[in-house]
Design an enzyme around this catalytic site. Structure first.
Site, PDB file in Angstrom:
ATOM      1  N   LYS A 103     -33.528  -9.802 -22.709  1.00  9.40           N
ATOM      2  CA  LYS A 103     -33.866  -8.391 -22.728  1.00  9.40           C
ATOM      3  C   LYS A 103     -35.087  -8.120 -23.608  1.00  9.40           C
ATOM      4  O   LYS A 103     -35.806  -7.153 -23.407  1.00  9.40           O
ATOM      5  CB  LYS A 103     -32.672  -7.583 -23.283  1.00  9.40           C
ATOM      6  CG  LYS A 103     -31.430  -7.738 -22.474  1.00  9.40           C
ATOM      7  CD  LYS A 103     -30.251  -7.024 -23.184  1.00  9.40           C
ATOM      8  CE  LYS A 103     -28.968  -7.346 -22.478  1.00  9.40           C
ATOM      9  NZ  LYS A 103     -27.815  -7.171 -23.368  1.00  9.40           N
ATOM     10  N   GLY A 104     -35.277  -8.956 -24.624  1.00  9.17           N
ATOM     11  CA  GLY A 104     -36.268  -8.671 -25.663  1.00  9.17           C
ATOM     12  C   GLY A 104     -37.671  -8.372 -25.169  1.00  9.17           C
ATOM     13  O   GLY A 104     -38.400  -7.619 -25.793  1.00  9.17           O
ATOM     14  N   GLU A 160     -42.749 -13.058 -23.231  1.00 12.25           N
ATOM     15  CA  GLU A 160     -41.601 -13.174 -24.138  1.00 12.25           C
ATOM     16  C   GLU A 160     -41.821 -12.294 -25.371  1.00 12.25           C
ATOM     17  O   GLU A 160     -42.961 -11.967 -25.716  1.00 12.25           O
ATOM     18  CB  GLU A 160     -41.464 -14.665 -24.501  1.00 12.25           C
ATOM     19  CG  GLU A 160     -40.502 -15.029 -25.586  1.00 12.25           C
ATOM     20  CD  GLU A 160     -39.027 -14.828 -25.241  1.00 12.25           C
ATOM     21  OE1 GLU A 160     -38.658 -13.686 -24.894  1.00 12.25           O
ATOM     22  OE2 GLU A 160     -38.253 -15.780 -25.361  1.00 12.25           O
ATOM     23  N   ASP A 161     -40.739 -11.902 -26.006  1.00 14.50           N
ATOM     24  CA  ASP A 161     -40.871 -11.069 -27.209  1.00 14.50           C
ATOM     25  C   ASP A 161     -41.339 -11.871 -28.421  1.00 14.50           C
ATOM     26  O   ASP A 161     -42.285 -11.499 -29.092  1.00 14.50           O
ATOM     27  CB  ASP A 161     -39.549 -10.327 -27.511  1.00 14.50           C
ATOM     28  CG  ASP A 161     -38.329 -11.248 -27.611  1.00 14.50           C
ATOM     29  OD1 ASP A 161     -38.459 -12.479 -27.423  1.00 14.50           O
ATOM     30  OD2 ASP A 161     -37.226 -10.728 -27.867  1.00 14.50           O
ATOM     31  N   ASP A 207     -39.732 -18.542 -31.831  1.00 12.82           N
ATOM     32  CA  ASP A 207     -39.176 -18.932 -33.115  1.00 12.82           C
ATOM     33  C   ASP A 207     -39.105 -20.463 -33.114  1.00 12.82           C
ATOM     34  O   ASP A 207     -40.132 -21.112 -33.260  1.00 12.82           O
ATOM     35  CB  ASP A 207     -37.800 -18.242 -33.199  1.00 12.82           C
ATOM     36  CG  ASP A 207     -37.097 -18.396 -34.512  1.00 12.82           C
ATOM     37  OD1 ASP A 207     -37.572 -17.833 -35.505  1.00 12.82           O
ATOM     38  OD2 ASP A 207     -36.059 -19.070 -34.552  1.00 12.82           O
ATOM     39  N   LYS A 209     -43.630 -17.039 -34.749  1.00 13.08           N
ATOM     40  CA  LYS A 209     -43.320 -17.556 -36.089  1.00 13.08           C
ATOM     41  C   LYS A 209     -43.520 -19.063 -36.056  1.00 13.08           C
ATOM     42  O   LYS A 209     -42.552 -19.824 -35.924  1.00 13.08           O
ATOM     43  CB  LYS A 209     -41.854 -17.279 -36.428  1.00 13.08           C
ATOM     44  CG  LYS A 209     -41.474 -15.832 -36.618  1.00 13.08           C
ATOM     45  CD  LYS A 209     -40.069 -15.786 -37.231  1.00 13.08           C
ATOM     46  CE  LYS A 209     -39.197 -14.791 -36.558  1.00 13.08           C
ATOM     47  NZ  LYS A 209     -37.809 -14.798 -37.038  1.00 13.08           N
ATOM     48  N   ASP A 242     -33.931  -7.276 -31.066  1.00 12.88           N
ATOM     49  CA  ASP A 242     -32.657  -6.691 -31.513  1.00 12.88           C
ATOM     50  C   ASP A 242     -32.062  -7.407 -32.708  1.00 12.88           C
ATOM     51  O   ASP A 242     -32.403  -8.548 -33.018  1.00 12.88           O
ATOM     52  CB  ASP A 242     -31.638  -6.751 -30.378  1.00 12.88           C
ATOM     53  CG  ASP A 242     -31.133  -8.170 -30.134  1.00 12.88           C
ATOM     54  OD1 ASP A 242     -31.987  -9.073 -29.960  1.00 12.88           O
ATOM     55  OD2 ASP A 242     -29.911  -8.384 -30.145  1.00 12.88           O
ATOM     56  N   ARG A 264     -33.595  -2.356 -30.585  1.00 12.40           N
ATOM     57  CA  ARG A 264     -34.706  -2.676 -29.677  1.00 12.40           C
ATOM     58  C   ARG A 264     -35.643  -1.479 -29.500  1.00 12.40           C
ATOM     59  O   ARG A 264     -36.806  -1.638 -29.175  1.00 12.40           O
ATOM     60  CB  ARG A 264     -34.168  -3.068 -28.288  1.00 12.40           C
ATOM     61  CG  ARG A 264     -33.351  -4.332 -28.257  1.00 12.40           C
ATOM     62  CD  ARG A 264     -33.100  -4.756 -26.815  1.00 12.40           C
ATOM     63  NE  ARG A 264     -31.998  -5.695 -26.688  1.00 12.40           N
ATOM     64  CZ  ARG A 264     -32.094  -7.005 -26.865  1.00 12.40           C
ATOM     65  NH1 ARG A 264     -33.253  -7.538 -27.191  1.00 12.40           N
ATOM     66  NH2 ARG A 264     -31.052  -7.789 -26.727  1.00 12.40           N
TER      67      ARG A 264
HETATM   68  P1  IMP Z   1     -36.362 -19.582 -30.029  1.00 10.14           P
HETATM   69  O1  IMP Z   1     -35.683 -20.226 -28.863  1.00 10.14           O
HETATM   70  O2  IMP Z   1     -35.815 -20.104 -31.345  1.00 10.14           O
HETATM   71  O3  IMP Z   1     -37.870 -19.670 -29.991  1.00 10.14           O
HETATM   72  O4  IMP Z   1     -35.930 -18.092 -30.069  1.00 10.14           O
HETATM   73  C1  IMP Z   1     -36.350 -17.209 -29.175  1.00 10.14           C
HETATM   74  C2  IMP Z   1     -35.414 -16.041 -29.077  1.00 10.14           C
HETATM   75  O5  IMP Z   1     -34.639 -15.819 -30.272  1.00 10.14           O
HETATM   76  C3  IMP Z   1     -36.238 -14.790 -28.887  1.00 10.14           C
HETATM   77  O6  IMP Z   1     -36.465 -14.533 -27.533  1.00 10.14           O
HETATM   78  C4  IMP Z   1     -35.390 -13.737 -29.545  1.00 10.14           C
HETATM   79  O7  IMP Z   1     -34.464 -13.223 -28.633  1.00 10.14           O
HETATM   80  C5  IMP Z   1     -34.642 -14.457 -30.626  1.00 10.14           C
HETATM   81  N1  IMP Z   1     -35.295 -14.285 -31.949  1.00 10.14           N
HETATM   82  C6  IMP Z   1     -35.969 -15.196 -32.661  1.00 10.14           C
HETATM   83  N2  IMP Z   1     -36.429 -14.685 -33.805  1.00 10.14           N
HETATM   84  C7  IMP Z   1     -36.054 -13.401 -33.811  1.00 10.14           C
HETATM   85  C8  IMP Z   1     -36.251 -12.321 -34.749  1.00 10.14           C
HETATM   86  O8  IMP Z   1     -36.871 -12.425 -35.812  1.00 10.14           O
HETATM   87  N3  IMP Z   1     -35.699 -11.125 -34.392  1.00 10.14           N
HETATM   88  C9  IMP Z   1     -35.013 -10.928 -33.230  1.00 10.14           C
HETATM   89  N4  IMP Z   1     -34.812 -11.898 -32.330  1.00 10.14           N
HETATM   90  C10 IMP Z   1     -35.323 -13.131 -32.629  1.00 10.14           C
HETATM   91 MG    MG Z   2     -35.110 -13.033 -26.574  1.00 13.09          MG
END
Ligand code: IMP
Ligand code: MG
Length: 182
Positions: A45-46, A101-102, A105, A133, A161, A167
């Site tokens: 959803k982000g 993508e939002d 991470d 990040k 979120d 959101r």
């Molecule tokens: P990744 O797979 O660790 O890169 O994480 C990606 C997903 O984790 C994003 O699409 C977000 O939904 C969530 N996410 C990562 N960091 C944050 C944050 O600081 N705030 C909110 N959601 C986050």
């Molecule tokens: Mg997400």
């Protein structure tokens, strides 16, 4: 002070900074994909807030769709397990795909999604993330378009979120620790 702002430790990017960021990305994408069949795929959803602004900043006749994924749990850390909840319904073979993508991470979510679309033989697959990040990356993936690099803190707003809420906060904020630590 509005009600939502009590969740906000500090504003990382205000509305104007986000608008400038989207305008810059839209102009770059317009330039890079001129004359090409661009298919934007938003990660729900982000990604929905960023997607709705970004498509209006791109001056090309784009097609678009939405996928939904979830990494298990509701904590502020990703579990690393990605589950596809909603897929797109068109073949990709004649299209240039741009995943929207939002936030990136660990990179696990996008690595999974990107590989999934690459397997469907589109003309290209690139990634556009509103926020990044890079310090937290656990897998080797670099986004092609980045709105803003942010520090290693949990952020909310502009589509992002905490446990399903916040959101709709129009700024990007660092979440108050007291919200998830008590
Ligand atoms: P990744 O797979 O660790 O890169 O994480 C990606 C997903 O984790 C994003 O699409 C977000 O939904 C969530 N996410 C990562 N960091 C944050 C944050 O600081 N705030 C909110 N959601 C986050
Ligand atoms: Mg997400």
């Amino acid at each position: 002070m509005n009600d939502l702002s009590r969740y906000c430790e500090r504003v990382l990017l205000n509305k104007q900074e986000i608008a400038d960021m989207v305008k810059r990305l839209g102009a770059q994408i317009t330039k890079d994909y001129e004359g090409k069949k661009l298919f934007l795929i938003c990660v729900l959803k982000g990604g929905f807030v960023f997607m709705s602004d970004l498509v209006r900043a791109i001056d090309l006749p784009v097609d678009m769709d939405f996928i939904a994924v979830s990494s298990y749990g509701s904590s502020t850390k990703t579990s690393g397990v990605v589950r596809l909840l909603k897929d797109i319904d068109k073949p990709l073979n004649d299209k240039h795909v741009l995943i929207v993508e939002d936030i990136m991470d660990s990179g696990l979510t996008l690595k999974y999604i990107k590989a999934m679309f690459e397997n469907r033989s589109p003309l290209s697959v690139k990634v556009c993330t509103a926020f990044d990040k890079p310090e937290r990356r656990r897998v080797d993936i670099t986004p092609d378009y980045v709105g803003a690099v942010i520090p290693d803190e949990y952020v909310v707003g502009y589509g992002l979120d905490y446990d399903g809420i916040l959101r709709n906060l129009p700024e990007l904020c660092v979440l108050k620790r007291s919200v998830y630590e008590d």
